[in-house]
Design an enzyme around this catalytic site. Structure first.
Site, PDB file in Angstrom:
ATOM      1  N   ARG A 126       2.033   0.676  10.374  1.00  0.00           N
ATOM      2  CA  ARG A 126       1.602   1.090   9.032  1.00  0.00           C
ATOM      3  C   ARG A 126       2.791   1.003   8.089  1.00  0.00           C
ATOM      4  O   ARG A 126       3.677   1.854   8.100  1.00  0.00           O
ATOM      5  CB  ARG A 126       1.059   2.523   9.097  1.00  0.00           C
ATOM      6  CG  ARG A 126       0.325   3.004   7.867  1.00  0.00           C
ATOM      7  CD  ARG A 126      -0.312   4.363   8.085  1.00  0.00           C
ATOM      8  NE  ARG A 126      -1.271   4.329   9.169  1.00  0.00           N
ATOM      9  CZ  ARG A 126      -2.538   3.904   9.057  1.00  0.00           C
ATOM     10  NH1 ARG A 126      -2.987   3.539   7.886  1.00  0.00           N
ATOM     11  NH2 ARG A 126      -3.329   3.882  10.094  1.00  0.00           N
ATOM     12  N   SER A 156     -10.374  -6.534   9.629  1.00  0.00           N
ATOM     13  CA  SER A 156     -11.536  -5.818   9.134  1.00  0.00           C
ATOM     14  C   SER A 156     -12.360  -6.829   8.356  1.00  0.00           C
ATOM     15  O   SER A 156     -11.849  -7.436   7.420  1.00  0.00           O
ATOM     16  CB  SER A 156     -11.048  -4.681   8.235  1.00  0.00           C
ATOM     17  OG  SER A 156     -12.071  -3.763   8.002  1.00  0.00           O
ATOM     18  N   GLU A 162      -6.649  -1.589  15.335  1.00  0.00           N
ATOM     19  CA  GLU A 162      -7.214  -2.465  14.306  1.00  0.00           C
ATOM     20  C   GLU A 162      -6.230  -3.560  13.877  1.00  0.00           C
ATOM     21  O   GLU A 162      -5.073  -3.295  13.573  1.00  0.00           O
ATOM     22  CB  GLU A 162      -7.573  -1.610  13.085  1.00  0.00           C
ATOM     23  CG  GLU A 162      -8.160  -2.457  11.965  1.00  0.00           C
ATOM     24  CD  GLU A 162      -8.336  -1.671  10.664  1.00  0.00           C
ATOM     25  OE1 GLU A 162      -8.365  -0.428  10.711  1.00  0.00           O
ATOM     26  OE2 GLU A 162      -8.438  -2.322   9.604  1.00  0.00           O
ATOM     27  N   ARG A 208       0.840  -1.202   0.000  1.00  0.00           N
ATOM     28  CA  ARG A 208       0.000   0.000   0.000  1.00  0.00           C
ATOM     29  C   ARG A 208       0.867   1.242   0.000  1.00  0.00           C
ATOM     30  O   ARG A 208       1.850   1.325   0.739  1.00  0.00           O
ATOM     31  CB  ARG A 208      -0.910   0.003   1.230  1.00  0.00           C
ATOM     32  CG  ARG A 208      -1.820  -1.205   1.225  1.00  0.00           C
ATOM     33  CD  ARG A 208      -2.859  -1.181   2.313  1.00  0.00           C
ATOM     34  NE  ARG A 208      -3.657  -2.413   2.228  1.00  0.00           N
ATOM     35  CZ  ARG A 208      -4.612  -2.749   3.084  1.00  0.00           C
ATOM     36  NH1 ARG A 208      -4.898  -1.944   4.100  1.00  0.00           N
ATOM     37  NH2 ARG A 208      -5.283  -3.859   2.924  1.00  0.00           N
TER      38      ARG A 208
END
Length: 427
Positions: free
Chosen positions: A278, A353, A350, A263
């Site tokens: 991240r 998901s 998180e 990403r």
RNA sequence: GGUGGGGUGGCUGAGUGGUCGAAAGCGGCGGUCUUGAAAACCGUUGAGUGUAACAGCUCCCAGGGUUCGAAUCCCUGCCCCACCGCCA
């Protein structure tokens, strides 16, 4: 993608539901386009009909040995009219398609109102965060103290920021998590393990909804083939059924798949810059399901439980939230996020998901099954969820299982994958 | 990399530029027969769009082109198969 007929006939309902997602549907513009599409289409089709009829007659006349020259003369300017109409129609159709492709999925009625993650609603909580009688370290400090078995600096040298390198027992623990999750989903939860390409084409990204709207989140490969690195296994796995019509008795299909994910994190400068939360590259074990429409509500609950089961086996405290409208993804109708406890942040973060996309992706992909009752093809429902994100699970294990001396206890269920080892220390 | 052959309905597979949306088989569905099933036989069965229902229109890998008319001819791209060469 929403059903264009539905948007056309009930634009107010659609617009009202999309408000919850923070999306404004330009009903006026849609109507205007739709109206002109209709007009042009009617005109085009009647011209096509005329052409077809006349061509057929010419064929007959020729077969009968008649002189076709006068017939050819009659049809002369029909051709120009038709081709002008067809060009006009395809122009309007392209605009309409583009508009439709960027309308998000409708949220379920059960989705709470809200703008961002602060408005998500907790639905359950499992486990109790451990209290430490020493000052806890975060995974960055733990990894550095373990002789650099988790090393961000070398990864920055090799590539740049937002990458990680591992070695020794931490690297092995990382791999153990992958094996453990795949085995659990396969053996206990009834998923079939699959392996897929990590590079996909544009059609696949359109199918699951990453394109055309979210191109900037992706890494694009720099040649003329238009390939991208996958941001999640969802893309290749879900697209296995693109342009397929499958038998109803094959359903439900449940797949689990480990892939790296890439990403660009274009919009997240300054967020979670420290550590492994991240990254541009991370591993994930994904669950994907294809089910009959009436089964997707139950399937989402089950799939979410499958992800939670991993955390329970690892004895990591978590909570599960339902995403509010504003936090819900483009393609999702309903999403549960599972958040794991991170002692260094004293927060739930998180780690998974889990979403029900209903027929939104299936319509984009033309993924269908044949309904045995009607004999007609119908769109499948698709679901997916992380089970789990590996990097973040590694962090959670390191931080929750840390000892005062900086060593890390290995969770029981992972020890078979670690040659029976119980603790990670300095090599 | 070279040469050749292909991409057609849920699947396999035929198709001369002119009622071809497309033969045939398989599979599916309905029926006859049977206590029930199988077999056999009969019928039916592409996907979309559109309509109150018809009609109409689009679709034979994708995109262009030729033609009054294209699954069929031409160009480009993508993919598959076979053989040869090279490499792992």
């Amino acid at each position: 993608m929403l059903d264009s007929k539905f948007v056309r006939t009930q634009p107010e309902d659609v617009a009202a539901k999309l408000v919850k997602k923070g999306f404004t549907l330009d009903v006026e513009a849609f109507h205007a386009l739709e109206q002109s599409r209709r007009d042009i289409q009617v005109r085009t089709e009647s011209l096509q009909q005329e052409r077809n009829n006349r061509s057929k007659n010419i064929g007959k006349a020729k077969a009968a040995g008649e002189d076709i020259a006068p017939l050819l003369k009659e049809v002369d300017d029909l051709k120009q009219q038709l081709s002008a109409a067809e060009t006009e129609l395809s122009g309007v159709q392209t605009q309409l398609d583009a508009l439709l492709a960027e309308i998000p999925n409708l949220p379920d009625d059960a989705v709470p109102e809200g703008n961002d993650e602060d408005d998500n609603v907790e639905v359950r909580r499992w486990g109790t965060p451990k209290s430490f009688d020493f000052e806890v370290k975060d995974h960055v400090d733990l990894g550095a103290a373990l002789n650099g078995q988790l090393d961000f600096e070398v990864a920055t040298k090799i590539t740049g920021s937002r990458f990680a390198a591992m070695k020794g027992d931490i690297a092995r623990l990382h791999r153990a998590l992958i094996q453990f999750m795949l085995d659990t989903h396969q053996q206990d939860h009834g998923y079939e393990e699959i392996y897929v390409p990590f590079i996909v084409n544009r059609d696949s990204l359109f199918g699951t909804g990453q394109l055309p709207k979210f191109e900037e989140d992706l890494f694009k490969i720099q040649d003329d083939r238009g390939f991208y690195l996958i941001p999640t296994a969802e893309v290749p796995v879900t697209n296995m059924l693109r342009d397929e019509i499958i038998d109803a008795n094959q359903l439900p299909l449940k797949y689990t798949c480990h892939t790296p994910c890439f990403r660009s994190e274009a919009g997240s400068y300054g967020r979670d810059t420290r550590g492994m939360i991240r990254q541009h590259q991370f591993e994930k074990v994904e669950m994907v399901q294809f089910v009959k429409p009436e089964a997707s509500d139950d399937a989402l609950e089950a799939l979410t439980n499958n992800a939670e089961a991993i955390l329970e086996k690892l004895n990591l405290p978590y909570r599960t939230v339902i995403l509010c409208g504003g936090d819900l993804g483009f393609s999702a109708a309903r999403t549960y996020d599972i958040e794991v406890w991170l002692p260094s942040q004293e927060k739930y973060r998180e780690i998974s998901s889990c979403s029900n996309f209903r027929d939104f992706q299936a319509r984009r992909m033309k993924a269908r099954f044949r309904n045995p009752e009607t004999g007609k093809p119908e769109f499948l429902h698709t679901l997916n969820g992380s089970g789990l994100a590996i990097g973040r699970t590694l962090i959670a294990v390191m931080e929750n299982y840390q000892n005062a001396d900086g060593t890390i206890e290995i969770p029981e269920v992972l020890r078979p994958y670690m040659a029976g080892k119980a603790v990670i220390g300095n090599p």
